[in-house]
Design an enzyme around this catalytic site. Sequence first.
Site, PDB file in Angstrom:
ATOM      1  N   PRO A   2       0.816  -1.205   0.000  1.00 37.91           N
ATOM      2  CA  PRO A   2       0.000   0.000   0.000  1.00 37.91           C
ATOM      3  C   PRO A   2       0.851   1.257   0.000  1.00 37.91           C
ATOM      4  O   PRO A   2       1.786   1.389   0.773  1.00 37.91           O
ATOM      5  CB  PRO A   2      -0.812  -0.104   1.296  1.00 37.91           C
ATOM      6  CG  PRO A   2      -0.301  -1.269   2.029  1.00 37.91           C
ATOM      7  CD  PRO A   2       0.923  -1.760   1.353  1.00 37.91           C
ATOM      8  N   GLU A   3       0.483   2.156  -0.885  1.00 40.71           N
ATOM      9  CA  GLU A   3       1.090   3.479  -0.919  1.00 40.71           C
ATOM     10  C   GLU A   3       0.103   4.438  -0.264  1.00 40.71           C
ATOM     11  O   GLU A   3      -0.908   3.997   0.292  1.00 40.71           O
ATOM     12  CB  GLU A   3       1.411   3.857  -2.374  1.00 40.71           C
ATOM     13  CG  GLU A   3       2.224   2.766  -3.082  1.00 40.71           C
ATOM     14  CD  GLU A   3       2.568   3.089  -4.530  1.00 40.71           C
ATOM     15  OE1 GLU A   3       2.626   4.285  -4.891  1.00 40.71           O
ATOM     16  OE2 GLU A   3       2.769   2.144  -5.305  1.00 40.71           O
ATOM     17  N   LYS A  55       3.108   6.402   4.347  1.00 39.07           N
ATOM     18  CA  LYS A  55       2.495   5.083   4.250  1.00 39.07           C
ATOM     19  C   LYS A  55       2.266   4.465   5.620  1.00 39.07           C
ATOM     20  O   LYS A  55       1.927   3.284   5.717  1.00 39.07           O
ATOM     21  CB  LYS A  55       3.390   4.151   3.413  1.00 39.07           C
ATOM     22  CG  LYS A  55       3.670   4.683   2.007  1.00 39.07           C
ATOM     23  CD  LYS A  55       4.662   3.810   1.264  1.00 39.07           C
ATOM     24  CE  LYS A  55       5.174   4.512   0.020  1.00 39.07           C
ATOM     25  NZ  LYS A  55       6.236   3.750  -0.651  1.00 39.07           N
ATOM     26  N   HIS A  97      -1.930 -16.445   7.705  1.00 39.72           N
ATOM     27  CA  HIS A  97      -1.062 -15.266   7.611  1.00 39.72           C
ATOM     28  C   HIS A  97      -1.493 -14.112   8.510  1.00 39.72           C
ATOM     29  O   HIS A  97      -1.071 -12.983   8.306  1.00 39.72           O
ATOM     30  CB  HIS A  97      -0.939 -14.799   6.160  1.00 39.72           C
ATOM     31  CG  HIS A  97      -0.377 -15.833   5.246  1.00 39.72           C
ATOM     32  ND1 HIS A  97      -1.118 -16.436   4.243  1.00 39.72           N
ATOM     33  CD2 HIS A  97       0.831 -16.409   5.202  1.00 39.72           C
ATOM     34  CE1 HIS A  97      -0.374 -17.329   3.613  1.00 39.72           C
ATOM     35  NE2 HIS A  97       0.810 -17.338   4.180  1.00 39.72           N
ATOM     36  N   ARG A 131       4.029 -11.887   3.328  1.00 47.09           N
ATOM     37  CA  ARG A 131       5.502 -11.854   3.254  1.00 47.09           C
ATOM     38  C   ARG A 131       6.153 -11.443   4.568  1.00 47.09           C
ATOM     39  O   ARG A 131       7.373 -11.469   4.675  1.00 47.09           O
ATOM     40  CB  ARG A 131       5.938 -10.936   2.108  1.00 47.09           C
ATOM     41  CG  ARG A 131       5.612 -11.545   0.759  1.00 47.09           C
ATOM     42  CD  ARG A 131       5.912 -10.599  -0.381  1.00 47.09           C
ATOM     43  NE  ARG A 131       7.326 -10.512  -0.670  1.00 47.09           N
ATOM     44  CZ  ARG A 131       7.826  -9.798  -1.682  1.00 47.09           C
ATOM     45  NH1 ARG A 131       7.008  -9.113  -2.462  1.00 47.09           N
ATOM     46  NH2 ARG A 131       9.103  -9.749  -1.884  1.00 47.09           N
ATOM     47  N   ARG A 284      13.690  -1.149  -9.483  1.00 44.50           N
ATOM     48  CA  ARG A 284      12.260  -1.459  -9.475  1.00 44.50           C
ATOM     49  C   ARG A 284      11.750  -1.608 -10.900  1.00 44.50           C
ATOM     50  O   ARG A 284      12.213  -0.903 -11.804  1.00 44.50           O
ATOM     51  CB  ARG A 284      11.459  -0.345  -8.788  1.00 44.50           C
ATOM     52  CG  ARG A 284      12.036   0.140  -7.480  1.00 44.50           C
ATOM     53  CD  ARG A 284      11.988  -0.931  -6.412  1.00 44.50           C
ATOM     54  NE  ARG A 284      10.632  -1.367  -6.135  1.00 44.50           N
ATOM     55  CZ  ARG A 284       9.809  -0.746  -5.308  1.00 44.50           C
ATOM     56  NH1 ARG A 284      10.204   0.312  -4.647  1.00 44.50           N
ATOM     57  NH2 ARG A 284       8.595  -1.192  -5.103  1.00 44.50           N
TER      58      ARG A 284
END
Length: 297
Positions: A2-3, A55, A97, A131, A284
């Site tokens: 998320p930005e 963020k 998770h 992750r 990136r």
Amino acid sequence: MPELPEVETIRRSLLPELIGRVIEDVDLYRSDILINADDYELTGWLIKGLRRRGKYLLIDAVRPGDDGPNNSITIVIHLRMTGQLLLDKTGEMQRDHVHVRFQLRRPESTIDDGSQSDNPSIIYLLFRDVRRFGRIWYFRGGCENQQSGLAGLGPEPLTDNWTCRQLAQGLSRYPKSNIKNVLLNQHVVAGLGNIYVDEALFKSGISPLRAAASLNEAEIERLYNAIREILEAAIGHRGTSFRDYVDGLNTKGHFQYELKVYSRGGLECPVCGQTILKRRVAGRGTCSCPRCQPDPQ
DNA sequence: GCCAGCCTGTTG
DNA sequence: CAACAGGCTGGC
């Protein structure tokens, strides 16, 4: 993942659900996620506010009936790539998770006539992260800005005190760095990530490879306006959902349908029809239109 | 500055 | 199987 627009959307979705509730229990299924759990009392905090900084999501809470110096905390949350904050109103949501679970109780004083099935007295806030890059920190109220990643964070791009001049000053600190790298740097401006940097550069017609110092005044102004317009539009569309992103109520955004270059390598540029380039810049995956955003020689 | 590392899952 | 994924840190 998320930005800024996604974190802001999460904030707005959770705000009415969390305010006024008390953290009654915290389950740490993985102890490494909540960094400094040993330094703080984790429970008994009444949630007073939800803020966003870049963020980061910040939960402000106080200890009811305590006027002492340590009566407030701020819980700082960063979701990194695949983190999610999900509201679980039944306690029956999937636990895969999920690494931290906050149990939130509605104070007794709140009227409960038994008919409020969508406002149960106990709900859960889940921190889920495939992750496991995301992290949570507790801080004494007011101390969060000195510690954690909030220290040194650049200006908020959607506030009035972020000006074109400030962007220019930020760029001047990294004159030889390419513009993609500089915009991803959270010390220059807070909240941009890979998606919105690519989109803002496309909208302003600037190649990601341009050295920061090579931008003229008109280009900096175009870039400044593009950053703000893209972020506003993305918030308006409740964020970009590629794979993992959902808001606090498990709802996807739809800005992914509005993207002009990001994730569109090999497809036609929506402005000029040229094939969109996908390559690695600043480490990136980076998409740009070779005609609308000509590379420097 | 660049790049490995942190992790798991998905895609080619 | 290797490469890649929305982020950031810390090592050179």
